[in-house]
Write a protein that holds these residues in place. Structure first.
Motif, PDB file in Angstrom:
ATOM      1  N   GLN B  38       0.842  -1.183   0.000  1.00 16.27           N
ATOM      2  CA  GLN B  38       0.000   0.000   0.000  1.00 16.27           C
ATOM      3  C   GLN B  38       0.879   1.235   0.000  1.00 16.27           C
ATOM      4  OE1 GLN B  38      -2.744   0.464   3.281  1.00 16.27           O
ATOM      5  NE2 GLN B  38      -4.219   1.479   1.939  1.00 16.27           N
ATOM      6  N   GLN B  42      -2.832   5.768  -0.697  1.00 16.67           N
ATOM      7  CA  GLN B  42      -3.949   4.903  -0.383  1.00 16.67           C
ATOM      8  C   GLN B  42      -4.063   3.620  -1.202  1.00 16.67           C
ATOM      9  OE1 GLN B  42      -6.976   8.631   0.670  1.00 16.67           O
ATOM     10  NE2 GLN B  42      -7.357   7.355  -1.074  1.00 16.67           N
ATOM     11  N   SER B  43      -3.632   3.616  -2.437  1.00 14.68           N
ATOM     12  CA  SER B  43      -3.973   2.490  -3.301  1.00 14.68           C
ATOM     13  C   SER B  43      -3.314   1.192  -2.852  1.00 14.68           C
ATOM     14  CB  SER B  43      -3.577   2.800  -4.739  1.00 14.68           C
ATOM     15  OG  SER B  43      -2.192   2.978  -4.853  1.00 14.68           O
ATOM     16  N   LEU B  44      -4.023   0.111  -3.066  1.00 15.34           N
ATOM     17  CA  LEU B  44      -3.505  -1.230  -2.791  1.00 15.34           C
ATOM     18  C   LEU B  44      -2.955  -1.813  -4.072  1.00 15.34           C
ATOM     19  CD1 LEU B  44      -6.261  -2.967  -0.653  1.00 15.34           C
ATOM     20  CD2 LEU B  44      -3.923  -2.517   0.060  1.00 15.34           C
ATOM     21  N   LEU B  46      -1.571  -5.296  -5.640  1.00 15.71           N
ATOM     22  CA  LEU B  46      -1.341  -6.720  -5.467  1.00 15.71           C
ATOM     23  C   LEU B  46       0.066  -7.038  -5.958  1.00 15.71           C
ATOM     24  CD1 LEU B  46      -2.394  -9.572  -4.764  1.00 15.71           C
ATOM     25  CD2 LEU B  46      -3.161  -9.741  -7.149  1.00 15.71           C
ATOM     26  N   PHE B  91       3.854  -0.047   3.409  1.00 13.35           N
ATOM     27  CA  PHE B  91       2.957  -0.829   4.255  1.00 13.35           C
ATOM     28  C   PHE B  91       2.596  -2.080   3.476  1.00 13.35           C
ATOM     29  CE2 PHE B  91       0.653  -1.237   7.998  1.00 13.35           C
ATOM     30  CZ  PHE B  91      -0.705  -1.459   7.799  1.00 13.35           C
ATOM     31  N   ILE B  93       0.598  -5.713   3.291  1.00 13.80           N
ATOM     32  CA  ILE B  93      -0.573  -6.359   3.866  1.00 13.80           C
ATOM     33  C   ILE B  93      -0.778  -7.713   3.206  1.00 13.80           C
ATOM     34  CG2 ILE B  93      -3.037  -6.130   4.387  1.00 13.80           C
ATOM     35  CD1 ILE B  93      -2.835  -3.173   3.783  1.00 13.80           C
ATOM     36  N   GLY B 108      -4.567  -9.438   7.180  1.00 10.81           N
ATOM     37  CA  GLY B 108      -3.711  -9.208   8.318  1.00 10.81           C
ATOM     38  C   GLY B 108      -3.712  -7.727   8.665  1.00 10.81           C
ATOM     39  N   GLU B 109      -3.081  -7.397   9.777  1.00 12.61           N
ATOM     40  CA  GLU B 109      -3.067  -6.024  10.255  1.00 12.61           C
ATOM     41  C   GLU B 109      -2.051  -5.149   9.533  1.00 12.61           C
ATOM     42  OE1 GLU B 109      -6.186  -6.068  11.936  1.00 12.61           O
ATOM     43  OE2 GLU B 109      -5.091  -4.457  12.910  1.00 12.61           O
ATOM     44  N   GLY B 110      -1.257  -5.757   8.693  1.00 12.43           N
ATOM     45  CA  GLY B 110      -0.283  -4.984   7.935  1.00 12.43           C
ATOM     46  C   GLY B 110       1.049  -4.873   8.652  1.00 12.43           C
ATOM     47  N   ARG B 112       4.419  -2.313   8.662  1.00 12.53           N
ATOM     48  CA  ARG B 112       5.042  -1.056   8.202  1.00 12.53           C
ATOM     49  C   ARG B 112       6.538  -1.265   8.163  1.00 12.53           C
ATOM     50  NH1 ARG B 112       3.261   3.113   5.654  1.00 12.53           N
ATOM     51  NH2 ARG B 112       1.450   3.199   7.033  1.00 12.53           N
TER      52      ARG B 112
END
Lengths: 115, 116
Positions: B38, B42-44, B46, B91, B93, B108-110, B112
């Protein structure tokens, strides 16, 4: 090309007012639609999904979304916003034609609820 | 509900070192896990699809030798960032799917990662 659009980078709403976070999609085949929420420095949490059946889907925390096939939309809504709803919201779609459960993600919309 | 645990939640490392991030499905077996990155806006993205017992499938533009993925069991996938550089700071994830019919994902919670 298959895609998901969240046209608003940010949405500002006063607490107690209704909120809408928009999502439109362009995919081939029947879509499976999802909304996820992300709080700061956290992973994503599932809110709701549409697979088939009733176009109005109810999810967690009082959120709901309506699948509109003709408009290819799946907008997220809540009748009365809470400050705690402030977060990042992602729309995602999967089609029956897409293998191994990969989702196509929108860019995310930051929702800010002001007291 | 299904829980996916990710560890560490944050890590700081020196440039040139390698960092391993673990992703575990705690109450279900996940033959498929996904790794995302991430970016600040903001963008995720893959990065790869991790398949238990076989090689990961990487998305276009993701360096296989840079981001090593191992999915040795039905409940554990690891992402190793090798020879990390500051531009790898991000980040990360992971997610896993339990319901093969719907593809609903649990995240998961990610983690950093900050590379100095």
């Amino acid at each position: 090309a298959q895609s998901v659009a969240q046209p608003e980078d940010q949405v500002n709403v006063a607490e107690g007012n209704p909120l809408t976070v928009k999502c439109t999609y362009s995919v081939s085949g029947n879509p499976y639609l999802f909304w996820y929420v992300q709080y700061p420095n956290r992973g994503l949490q599932f809110l709701l999904k549409y697979i088939t059946g009733d176009n109005l889907v109810k999810g967690s925390y009082g959120f709901e979304a309506e699948f509109n096939k003709s408009q290819t939309s799946f907008h997220l809504k809540k009748p009365s916003a809470l400050v705690s709803d402030s977060a990042l919201y992602f729309c995602a779609v999967r089609t029956s034609q897409r293998s191994n459960y990969q989702l196509i993600w929108g860019a995310g919309t930051k929702l800010i609820i002001k007291p | 509900g299904a829980v996916v645990s990710q560890h560490p939640s944050w890590v700081i490392c020196k440039s040139g070192t390698s960092v391993k991030i673990e992703c575990r499905s705690l109450d279900f077996q996940a033959t498929t896990m996904f790794w995302y990155r991430q970016f600040p806006k903001q963008s995720l993205m893959l990065m790869a699809t991790s398949n238990e017992g076989s090689k990961a499938t990487y998305e276009q533009g993701v360096e296989k030798d840079k981001f090593l993925i191992n999915h040795a069991s039905l409940t554990l996938s690891t992402l190793t960032v090798t020879s990390a550089h500051p531009e790898d700071s991000s980040f990360y994830i992971c997610s896993a799917s339990r319901d093969y019919n719907t593809g609903e994902l649990f995240f998961g919670e990610g983690s950093r990662l900050t590379v100095l």
